[in-house]
Design a protein around this motif. Structure first.
Motif, PDB file in Angstrom:
ATOM      1  N   VAL A 355      68.143  54.281  11.786  1.00 64.47           N
ATOM      2  CA  VAL A 355      67.429  53.001  11.850  1.00 64.47           C
ATOM      3  C   VAL A 355      67.976  52.189  13.013  1.00 64.47           C
ATOM      4  CG1 VAL A 355      67.216  50.749  10.708  1.00 64.47           C
ATOM      5  CG2 VAL A 355      66.770  52.822   9.423  1.00 64.47           C
ATOM      6  N   PHE A 356      67.087  51.493  13.723  1.00 66.09           N
ATOM      7  CA  PHE A 356      67.479  50.573  14.802  1.00 66.09           C
ATOM      8  C   PHE A 356      66.795  49.234  14.542  1.00 66.09           C
ATOM      9  CE2 PHE A 356      66.706  48.440  18.819  1.00 66.09           C
ATOM     10  CZ  PHE A 356      67.910  48.552  19.499  1.00 66.09           C
ATOM     11  N   VAL A 357      67.588  48.153  14.512  1.00 64.37           N
ATOM     12  CA  VAL A 357      67.047  46.820  14.241  1.00 64.37           C
ATOM     13  C   VAL A 357      67.542  45.851  15.315  1.00 64.37           C
ATOM     14  CG1 VAL A 357      66.941  44.882  12.626  1.00 64.37           C
ATOM     15  CG2 VAL A 357      66.965  47.231  11.758  1.00 64.37           C
ATOM     16  N   SER A 358      66.609  45.269  16.073  1.00 59.08           N
ATOM     17  CA  SER A 358      66.944  44.309  17.128  1.00 59.08           C
ATOM     18  C   SER A 358      66.593  42.900  16.647  1.00 59.08           C
ATOM     19  CB  SER A 358      66.173  44.640  18.412  1.00 59.08           C
ATOM     20  OG  SER A 358      66.651  43.875  19.497  1.00 59.08           O
ATOM     21  N   ILE A 359      67.549  41.968  16.772  1.00 53.46           N
ATOM     22  CA  ILE A 359      67.418  40.617  16.212  1.00 53.46           C
ATOM     23  C   ILE A 359      67.160  39.608  17.318  1.00 53.46           C
ATOM     24  CG2 ILE A 359      68.622  38.803  14.946  1.00 53.46           C
ATOM     25  CD1 ILE A 359      70.189  41.041  13.523  1.00 53.46           C
ATOM     26  N   HIS A 360      66.150  38.763  17.132  1.00 58.83           N
ATOM     27  CA  HIS A 360      65.772  37.784  18.139  1.00 58.83           C
ATOM     28  C   HIS A 360      65.301  36.478  17.496  1.00 58.83           C
ATOM     29  CE1 HIS A 360      65.758  40.546  21.671  1.00 58.83           C
ATOM     30  NE2 HIS A 360      65.655  41.442  20.693  1.00 58.83           N
ATOM     31  N   GLY A 361      65.160  35.456  18.338  1.00 56.14           N
ATOM     32  CA  GLY A 361      64.524  34.210  17.959  1.00 56.14           C
ATOM     33  C   GLY A 361      63.357  33.956  18.893  1.00 56.14           C
ATOM     34  N   ASN A 362      62.262  33.437  18.395  1.00 53.96           N
ATOM     35  CA  ASN A 362      61.039  33.271  19.164  1.00 53.96           C
ATOM     36  C   ASN A 362      60.987  31.908  19.851  1.00 53.96           C
ATOM     37  OD1 ASN A 362      58.592  34.269  20.092  1.00 53.96           O
ATOM     38  ND2 ASN A 362      57.933  34.910  18.047  1.00 53.96           N
ATOM     39  N   SER A 363      60.032  31.743  20.764  1.00 53.34           N
ATOM     40  CA  SER A 363      59.902  30.461  21.454  1.00 53.34           C
ATOM     41  C   SER A 363      58.551  30.358  22.153  1.00 53.34           C
ATOM     42  CB  SER A 363      61.014  30.284  22.491  1.00 53.34           C
ATOM     43  OG  SER A 363      60.856  29.081  23.207  1.00 53.34           O
ATOM     44  N   VAL A 364      57.915  29.200  22.010  1.00 50.08           N
ATOM     45  CA  VAL A 364      56.747  28.839  22.810  1.00 50.08           C
ATOM     46  C   VAL A 364      56.933  27.368  23.166  1.00 50.08           C
ATOM     47  CG1 VAL A 364      54.241  28.646  22.937  1.00 50.08           C
ATOM     48  CG2 VAL A 364      55.268  30.488  21.599  1.00 50.08           C
ATOM     49  N   THR A 365      57.537  27.111  24.309  1.00 46.53           N
ATOM     50  CA  THR A 365      57.887  25.735  24.661  1.00 46.53           C
ATOM     51  C   THR A 365      56.655  24.860  24.875  1.00 46.53           C
ATOM     52  OG1 THR A 365      58.071  26.440  26.974  1.00 46.53           O
ATOM     53  CG2 THR A 365      60.097  26.384  25.684  1.00 46.53           C
ATOM     54  N   ALA A 366      55.554  25.485  25.279  1.00 48.78           N
ATOM     55  CA  ALA A 366      54.338  24.705  25.518  1.00 48.78           C
ATOM     56  C   ALA A 366      53.674  24.263  24.219  1.00 48.78           C
ATOM     57  CB  ALA A 366      53.350  25.517  26.353  1.00 48.78           C
ATOM     58  N   ALA A 367      54.065  24.901  23.122  1.00 52.50           N
ATOM     59  CA  ALA A 367      53.467  24.550  21.828  1.00 52.50           C
ATOM     60  C   ALA A 367      54.561  24.504  20.768  1.00 52.50           C
ATOM     61  CB  ALA A 367      52.381  25.559  21.452  1.00 52.50           C
ATOM     62  N   PRO A 368      55.383  23.452  20.775  1.00 54.98           N
ATOM     63  CA  PRO A 368      56.539  23.384  19.873  1.00 54.98           C
ATOM     64  C   PRO A 368      56.180  23.303  18.399  1.00 54.98           C
ATOM     65  CG  PRO A 368      56.211  21.293  21.020  1.00 54.98           C
ATOM     66  CD  PRO A 368      55.286  22.270  21.657  1.00 54.98           C
ATOM     67  N   GLN A 369      54.899  23.149  18.092  1.00 60.49           N
ATOM     68  CA  GLN A 369      54.496  23.082  16.688  1.00 60.49           C
ATOM     69  C   GLN A 369      54.384  24.468  16.053  1.00 60.49           C
ATOM     70  OE1 GLN A 369      52.553  22.559  19.253  1.00 60.49           O
ATOM     71  NE2 GLN A 369      50.582  23.620  18.970  1.00 60.49           N
ATOM     72  N   ILE A 370      54.317  25.519  16.877  1.00 55.89           N
ATOM     73  CA  ILE A 370      54.164  26.877  16.350  1.00 55.89           C
ATOM     74  C   ILE A 370      55.435  27.288  15.610  1.00 55.89           C
ATOM     75  CG2 ILE A 370      53.892  29.301  16.991  1.00 55.89           C
ATOM     76  CD1 ILE A 370      52.082  28.462  19.220  1.00 55.89           C
ATOM     77  N   SER A 371      55.259  27.954  14.478  1.00 62.75           N
ATOM     78  CA  SER A 371      56.405  28.362  13.666  1.00 62.75           C
ATOM     79  C   SER A 371      56.108  29.690  12.986  1.00 62.75           C
ATOM     80  CB  SER A 371      56.710  27.295  12.610  1.00 62.75           C
ATOM     81  OG  SER A 371      55.618  27.182  11.700  1.00 62.75           O
ATOM     82  N   GLY A 372      57.118  30.285  12.393  1.00 65.12           N
ATOM     83  CA  GLY A 372      56.893  31.468  11.583  1.00 65.12           C
ATOM     84  C   GLY A 372      57.658  32.705  12.006  1.00 65.12           C
ATOM     85  N   THR A 373      57.645  33.691  11.124  1.00 66.84           N
ATOM     86  CA  THR A 373      58.354  34.962  11.319  1.00 66.84           C
ATOM     87  C   THR A 373      57.352  36.060  11.674  1.00 66.84           C
ATOM     88  OG1 THR A 373      60.011  34.315   9.670  1.00 66.84           O
ATOM     89  CG2 THR A 373      59.854  36.659  10.203  1.00 66.84           C
ATOM     90  N   GLU A 374      57.690  36.865  12.675  1.00 67.01           N
ATOM     91  CA  GLU A 374      56.884  38.029  13.001  1.00 67.01           C
ATOM     92  C   GLU A 374      57.798  39.203  13.316  1.00 67.01           C
ATOM     93  OE1 GLU A 374      54.352  36.435  15.998  1.00 67.01           O
ATOM     94  OE2 GLU A 374      55.830  36.567  17.601  1.00 67.01           O
ATOM     95  N   THR A 375      57.324  40.400  12.992  1.00 70.83           N
ATOM     96  CA  THR A 375      58.136  41.602  13.133  1.00 70.83           C
ATOM     97  C   THR A 375      57.339  42.651  13.909  1.00 70.83           C
ATOM     98  OG1 THR A 375      59.219  41.142  11.022  1.00 70.83           O
ATOM     99  CG2 THR A 375      59.407  43.380  11.888  1.00 70.83           C
ATOM    100  N   TYR A 376      58.015  43.292  14.876  1.00 70.75           N
ATOM    101  CA  TYR A 376      57.345  44.236  15.767  1.00 70.75           C
ATOM    102  C   TYR A 376      57.854  45.665  15.567  1.00 70.75           C
ATOM    103  CZ  TYR A 376      55.428  40.272  18.345  1.00 70.75           C
ATOM    104  OH  TYR A 376      54.744  39.139  18.698  1.00 70.75           O
ATOM    105  N   TYR A 377      56.945  46.599  15.728  1.00 64.32           N
ATOM    106  CA  TYR A 377      57.259  48.025  15.777  1.00 64.32           C
ATOM    107  C   TYR A 377      56.444  48.606  16.931  1.00 64.32           C
ATOM    108  CZ  TYR A 377      52.641  48.923  13.826  1.00 64.32           C
ATOM    109  OH  TYR A 377      51.283  48.973  13.650  1.00 64.32           O
ATOM    110  N   TYR A 378      56.702  49.887  17.282  1.00 60.59           N
ATOM    111  CA  TYR A 378      55.925  50.514  18.354  1.00 60.59           C
ATOM    112  C   TYR A 378      55.340  51.832  17.862  1.00 60.59           C
ATOM    113  CZ  TYR A 378      54.608  52.526  22.847  1.00 60.59           C
ATOM    114  OH  TYR A 378      53.894  53.101  23.875  1.00 60.59           O
ATOM    115  N   GLN A 379      54.084  51.823  17.537  1.00 57.52           N
ATOM    116  CA  GLN A 379      53.239  53.003  17.271  1.00 57.52           C
ATOM    117  C   GLN A 379      53.691  53.861  16.084  1.00 57.52           C
ATOM    118  OE1 GLN A 379      52.692  55.122  20.989  1.00 57.52           O
ATOM    119  NE2 GLN A 379      51.257  53.602  21.758  1.00 57.52           N
TER     120      GLN A 379
END
Length: 460
Positions: A355-379
């Motif tokens: 298993v490989f797990v990469s940990i990050h924090g998200n950001s959209v400076t142009a829209a500071p109201q955006i919030s929430g958790t999202e998780t990515y995988y590849y194919q």
């Protein structure tokens, strides 16, 4: 006359468009220590902040040879030399000198992800006399016990040893010399470095001799445990060659040295590298706190780099997984260093991780109201299954807005060969969510959720 006025107005407009900098870089500033000009790395910048010369703590450690300890969490710098000791904190204009509080003219600062400290204060407290030539921009540092030489040397007399070649292969630094010489070897932390100084030594007829105070570098792309090997003529009179080995993802430094037939050999095969676990039946889990070192990641609402959040959460995941008897845990980083993305991928693939797990924090400076958790995988379906389980646990634990499990083309999950996911825990650009993400309670909840998702996937 009209043409002159138009030209004058155009010139004034150009001046107004030129950006003004609050921190004026003073790359021309020279630092002379006991009569010898310090050869500073090309990526080191001496800055002048409100008429105060500031130097990176790397210069304090490597060039001034003081013992420096940097605490990333508290932003504190401790500097020691013999019986002298001072403590400074980024952003605070008070320092501690021998347990006494002292007011600073200017506080240590973080500039371009580098901590800089006031040169005069640090030098004087460490027992150096400080002089400043404003016209030529020269700082003169003199040890109290240094006497001036009676006759100068040209640096090329018969006593000078010569370096003819520097190579690195098979975890060994090999330096070819005219004759045997006993180098002075020291180590520094944050990041881990080995410094090898050859006294009364200059460069001989080797290729790529650094000139004019510059540095030479070896190609170390094939060695993931080594970030960089750089070399320079550290002093001119008498000459002194310095080699710095900067290590990657090493928690402690071990080495042995020997001299054979005019070659000095520094063997790093004993270095505490991340090693491939034995086939003990345990599941191999690689946890990757994103970014680090020279790569800050995104910047949060309160101007904090993402790398700190990723490491804080990664270390909490580490603490939990190390208690699991059926899991062999490997961290891509445990401190503020920057393993490149290919190095992170190679580490996981070489280990044949489960298993490989990469940990990050998200950001959209142009829209500071955006919030929430999202998780990515590849194919890969296996990666999607892992992502779904960890994401479910994160949403239940934190209660952030559910932004879903998504297919993402990120190198660390695209090029790894095992089930791999990239977690965007929440939006650091959102003021409320950043505060929630950085709270000790939610860091613990997120760490437990990640561990629970991993265990559920591995059926442990």
């Amino acid at each position: 006359m009209k043409k002159s006025i138009i030209l004058l107005l155009f010139s004034a407009l150009l001046l107004m468009l030129i950006p003004m900098h609050t921190h004026a870089a003073t790359n021309q500033t020279k630092i002379i220590l006991d009569g010898q000009e310090l050869v500073l790395p090309s990526d080191v910048e001496v800055v002048n902040v409100r008429n105060n010369i500031m130097i990176p703590i790397r210069v304090v450690a490597e060039n001034l040879k003081f013992n420096v300890k940097w605490d990333q969490k508290t932003q504190n710098v401790n500097i020691e030399q013999a019986s002298n000791a001072i403590s400074l904190t980024v952003g605070k204009d008070q320092a501690t000198v021998q347990n006494n509080n002292v007011k600073l003219n200017i506080a240590p600062q973080m500039i371009k992800n580098t901590v800089v400290v006031p040169l005069r204060f640090v030098s004087e407290e460490m027992g150096l006399r400080v002089g400043w030539n404003n016209k030529d921009k020269i700082v003169t540092l003199t040890s109290n016990n240094v006497s001036q030489p009676t006759s100068p040397s040209n640096g090329n007399d018969a006593a000078t040893n010569l370096v003819h070649d520097i190579t690195y292969a098979n975890n060994q630094l090999v330096v070819s010399l005219d004759r045997e010489v006993a180098p002075v070897i020291s180590t520094l932390k944050n990041p881990e470095r080995i410094i090898v100084d050859f006294p009364s030594t200059n460069f001989g007829n080797m290729g790529q001799v650094p000139s004019g105070g510059s540095m030479g570098r070896l190609d170390v792309n094939e060695f993931p445990s080594v970030t960089e090997i750089r070399y320079s003529l550290f002093k001119n009179d008498p000459p002194q060659v310095r080699i710095v080995i900067e290590l990657n993802n090493i928690s402690s430094v071990n080495y042995k040295q020997q001299t054979i037939a005019g070659k000095f050999i520094l063997d790093l095969s004993m270095a505490n590298e991340p090693t491939t676990p034995v086939n003990n039946g345990k599941k191999i889990v690689v946890i990757d706190p994103g970014h680090g070192g020279s790569d800050p990641g995104t910047i949060s609402f309160t101007k904090k780099p993402e790398k700190h959040f990723a490491l804080a959460l990664g270390l909490k995941v580490q603490a939990l997984l190390e208690k699991e008897p059926d899991i062999e845990l490997i961290m891509t980083r445990e401190t503020d260093i920057y393993p490149t993305r290919p190095e992170r991928v190679k580490l996981a693939n070489d280990l044949n991780a489960d298993v490989f797990v990469s940990i990050h924090g998200n950001s959209v400076t142009a829209a500071p109201q955006i919030s929430g958790t999202e998780t990515y995988y590849y194919q890969r379906e296996s990666s999607k299954a892992l992502a779904t389980l960890i994401h479910k646990n994160l949403i239940n634990a934190l209660g952030f807005n559910d932004r879903g499990v998504k297919n993402g083309n990120y190198q660390v999950i695209r090029e790894t060969t095992m089930p791999a996911v990239l977690l965007e825990i929440g939006f650091l650009s959102n003021q409320i969510e950043e505060e929630a993400m950085m709270s000790e309670t939610n860091l613990n909840k997120a760490a437990q959720a990640i561990v629970d998702g991993i265990k559920e996937y591995l059926k442990l």
